[in-house]
Design a protein around this motif. Structure first.
Motif, PDB file in Angstrom:
ATOM      1  N   PHE A   1       5.820  -4.679   5.442  1.00 41.48           N
ATOM      2  CA  PHE A   1       5.470  -5.365   6.366  1.00 41.48           C
ATOM      3  C   PHE A   1       4.155  -5.000   7.153  1.00 41.48           C
ATOM      4  CE2 PHE A   1      10.170  -5.563   6.031  1.00 41.48           C
ATOM      5  CZ  PHE A   1      10.390  -6.976   6.160  1.00 41.48           C
ATOM      6  N   VAL A   2       3.245  -4.515   6.345  1.00 40.17           N
ATOM      7  CA  VAL A   2       1.946  -3.981   6.769  1.00 40.17           C
ATOM      8  C   VAL A   2       1.367  -5.049   7.575  1.00 40.17           C
ATOM      9  CG1 VAL A   2      -0.174  -3.156   6.154  1.00 40.17           C
ATOM     10  CG2 VAL A   2       1.657  -2.297   5.017  1.00 40.17           C
TER      11      VAL A   2
ATOM     12  N   PHE B   1       2.494   1.323   3.737  1.00 38.84           N
ATOM     13  CA  PHE B   1       3.623   0.944   3.117  1.00 38.84           C
ATOM     14  C   PHE B   1       3.631   2.089   1.992  1.00 38.84           C
ATOM     15  CE2 PHE B   1       6.341  -1.453  -0.253  1.00 38.84           C
ATOM     16  CZ  PHE B   1       7.541  -0.831   0.273  1.00 38.84           C
ATOM     17  N   ASP B   2       4.771   3.002   1.734  1.00 41.24           N
ATOM     18  CA  ASP B   2       4.629   3.902   0.682  1.00 41.24           C
ATOM     19  C   ASP B   2       5.541   3.396  -0.366  1.00 41.24           C
ATOM     20  OD1 ASP B   2       5.287   5.943  -0.969  1.00 41.24           O
ATOM     21  OD2 ASP B   2       4.929   7.483   0.349  1.00 41.24           O
ATOM     22  N   MET B   3       4.942   2.848  -1.334  1.00 44.52           N
ATOM     23  CA  MET B   3       5.791   2.215  -2.429  1.00 44.52           C
ATOM     24  C   MET B   3       6.558   2.973  -2.944  1.00 44.52           C
ATOM     25  SD  MET B   3       2.986  -0.721  -3.822  1.00 44.52           S
ATOM     26  CE  MET B   3       4.524  -1.430  -4.987  1.00 44.52           C
TER      27      MET B   3
ATOM     28  N   GLU C   1       5.165   2.941   7.821  1.00 42.55           N
ATOM     29  CA  GLU C   1       4.593   3.905   8.925  1.00 42.55           C
ATOM     30  C   GLU C   1       3.723   3.243   9.854  1.00 42.55           C
ATOM     31  OE1 GLU C   1       4.403   8.301   8.139  1.00 42.55           O
ATOM     32  OE2 GLU C   1       2.192   7.912   8.303  1.00 42.55           O
ATOM     33  N   GLY C   2       3.801   3.264  11.031  1.00 44.13           N
ATOM     34  CA  GLY C   2       3.114   2.875  12.085  1.00 44.13           C
ATOM     35  C   GLY C   2       3.119   3.399  13.573  1.00 44.13           C
ATOM     36  N   ARG C   3       2.478   2.851  14.736  1.00 45.50           N
ATOM     37  CA  ARG C   3       2.383   3.359  15.885  1.00 45.50           C
ATOM     38  C   ARG C   3       3.164   2.566  16.898  1.00 45.50           C
ATOM     39  NH1 ARG C   3       0.851   8.656  17.156  1.00 45.50           N
ATOM     40  NH2 ARG C   3      -0.480   9.329  15.097  1.00 45.50           N
TER      41      ARG C   3
ATOM     42  N   ARG D   1       8.095   6.194  11.760  1.00 44.27           N
ATOM     43  CA  ARG D   1       8.463   5.991  10.072  1.00 44.27           C
ATOM     44  C   ARG D   1       9.908   4.983   9.978  1.00 44.27           C
ATOM     45  NH1 ARG D   1       8.306  10.969   5.598  1.00 44.27           N
ATOM     46  NH2 ARG D   1       5.928  10.514   6.161  1.00 44.27           N
ATOM     47  N   ILE D   2       9.994   4.187   8.981  1.00 44.78           N
ATOM     48  CA  ILE D   2      10.863   3.198   8.856  1.00 44.78           C
ATOM     49  C   ILE D   2      11.325   3.141   7.392  1.00 44.78           C
ATOM     50  CG2 ILE D   2      11.797   0.954   9.382  1.00 44.78           C
ATOM     51  CD1 ILE D   2       8.464   1.548  10.853  1.00 44.78           C
TER      52      ILE D   2
END
Length: 438
Positions: free
Chosen positions: A416-417, A391-393, A399-401, A409-410
């Motif tokens: 929601f890591v 999570f880029d604050m 970001e995830g797979r 990217r959302i």
């Protein structure tokens, strides 16, 4: 105060896992703490790759750079496949190196650091039953070796010379390690081996009969484990039982890496890959009939000795038929101790002209970029299940797979890591999908 360890890892996921083992061993047994600054390190390790010539040449440049910045009493060690390949030669060529540890000898790291000017590179050494120290840092993803070495005789590949014969790691040790990962918070496990789906062919001690398909099923029974990935399976060993387990088991991610190497059956025969173009395409067709959304990655070598334009067109034909999601493509690199290297030395075959090989590689890459753009555009509006990894604050995005190994990217204000989230794709940028929580 703890001693400081700096480690540079080159090459594949196997090397990454070896580095993780090295770090855990030195943290637990020698009281080292990891640092990102080589200037403050008491021990600098370079974990090397020798699959291609370029990373090997880079090694001595790296040694020289570290020798210039290291503390006066700091040690430099070379580990991994190039260590196995060159051994004592590394010590002869660089007075800055204190020790050399082969890829098959990782479990000896806490011993060799106390030695001076030695090379331990026994590729017959068996540490398949060695229980490595545990890395206590929690992580969403974990990697587990299920075998060491390789029994294949691919004519271009140096790995059997650097990692030795294939031995499977006992299933009980694998399951124990997987459970420890899950207990510490891991959601996804990546199983590693040179040929993972050849698992169970040989153990170094008495062991119950078990193959890779059965191992996948047993690992999937672990409560709390959400996802299973593996790399790399060999197309030759992708039988129908394996494909059915892969398709039907909900914990196995629907992304697979299938190293093609060449689309020409004639070149595949010279490479001693053991399968034909037709077999490869048959396995793809079988899987896609069961998993329409399947993501497939591959490796391709361009310019293998004697490759003709017709051979290369066969590779392009497979690219068109399969439409790979990822392609790692390289110009053939001659490696010592391989059969193809011997052919070239003895003038038994000709090497493809470098400019022709470059032109073919560019054609392959250009066409794959077009396929990727075409197929990714079709993802808009579709929903993917994504394991949120970061999570880029500052910029407010997750970001995830995806299950199919797509980078997603959302844009969102909340972290929601660690969660598995349904994401609807709204935009595409290159190989990256952009979406919003569904």
């Amino acid at each position: 105060m703890s001693k400081k360890l700096y480690i540079e890892t080159l090459g594949c996921a196997m090397n990454e896992r070896d580095s993780a083992h090295i770090i855990a061993e030195l943290e637990e047994k020698e009281s080292y703490a990891l640092t990102n600054n080589p200037k403050e390190a008491d021990l600098i390790l370079i974990n090397t790759c020798s699959v291609r010539e370029k990373p090997e040449k880079k090694l001595f440049s790296e040694i020289g750079q570290y020798a210039k910045v290291k503390k006066q009493d700091a040690k430099i060690g070379v580990c991994g496949c190039t260590a196995s390949h060159l051994g004592d030669e590394i010590l002869k060529r660089s007075k800055s190196v204190d020790f050399v540890l082969g890829a098959r000898n990782v479990s000896k790291i806490s011993q060799i650091i106390h030695q001076k000017r030695v090379a331990w590179v026994d590729i017959d050494y068996d540490d398949s039953t060695y229980v490595f120290s545990q890395n206590h840092h929690s992580a969403l993803k974990g990697m587990i070796n299920i075998s060491i070495g390789c029994d294949k005789k691919c004519t271009y590949c140096i790995v059997p010379h650097t990692r030795g014969n294939e031995i499977s790691i006992p299933a009980d040790l694998i399951l124990q390690e997987a459970k420890r990962f899950v207990d510490s918070g891991t959601k996804e496990i990546l199983l590693l081996g040179q040929n993972v789906n050849n698992y169970g062919r040989r153990f170094s001690s008495p062991h119950r009969a078990i193959n890779f398909t059965q191992l996948l099923h047993e690992i999937s029974q672990i409560d709390g484990l959400e996802r299973i990935r593996f790399t790399s399976p060999h197309p030759l060993h992708m039988d129908d039982d394996f494909i059915l387990e892969f398709a039907k088991n909900p914990k196995i991610c629907k992304a697979i890496h299938m190293p093609l190497q060449s689309g020409s059956s004639e070149i595949l025969k010279k490479m001693k890959r053991g399968y034909s173009k037709e077999w490869f395409l048959n396995r793809v067709e079988k899987m896609r009939s069961l998993i329409p959304q399947l993501s497939i990655g591959t490796d391709i070598i361009v310019g293998f000795p004697t490759e003709s334009e017709e051979d290369f067109l066969e590779t392009l034909d497979v690219l068109e038929k399969v439409r790979f999601d990822t392609v790692y493509s390289f110009i053939y690199s001659s490696r010592p101790h391989t059969e193809a290297h011997y052919w070239l030395e003895e003038d038994k075959v000709h090497l493809v002209d470098e400019e022709i090989a470059k032109e073919r590689l560019n054609r392959l890459k250009d066409r794959h970029k077009e396929i990727l753009a075409e197929d990714n555009a079709k993802q808009i509006g579709k929903i993917h299940q994504v394991l949120i990894e970061s999570f880029d604050m500052q910029n407010l995005f997750l970001e995830g797979r995806s299950d199919t190994n797509k980078l997603v990217r959302i844009k969102d204000k909340e972290s929601f890591v660690g969660s598995l989230c349904d994401v609807r794709i709204t935009e595409v940028k290159g190989a990256q999908l952009i979406g919003k929580l569904a």
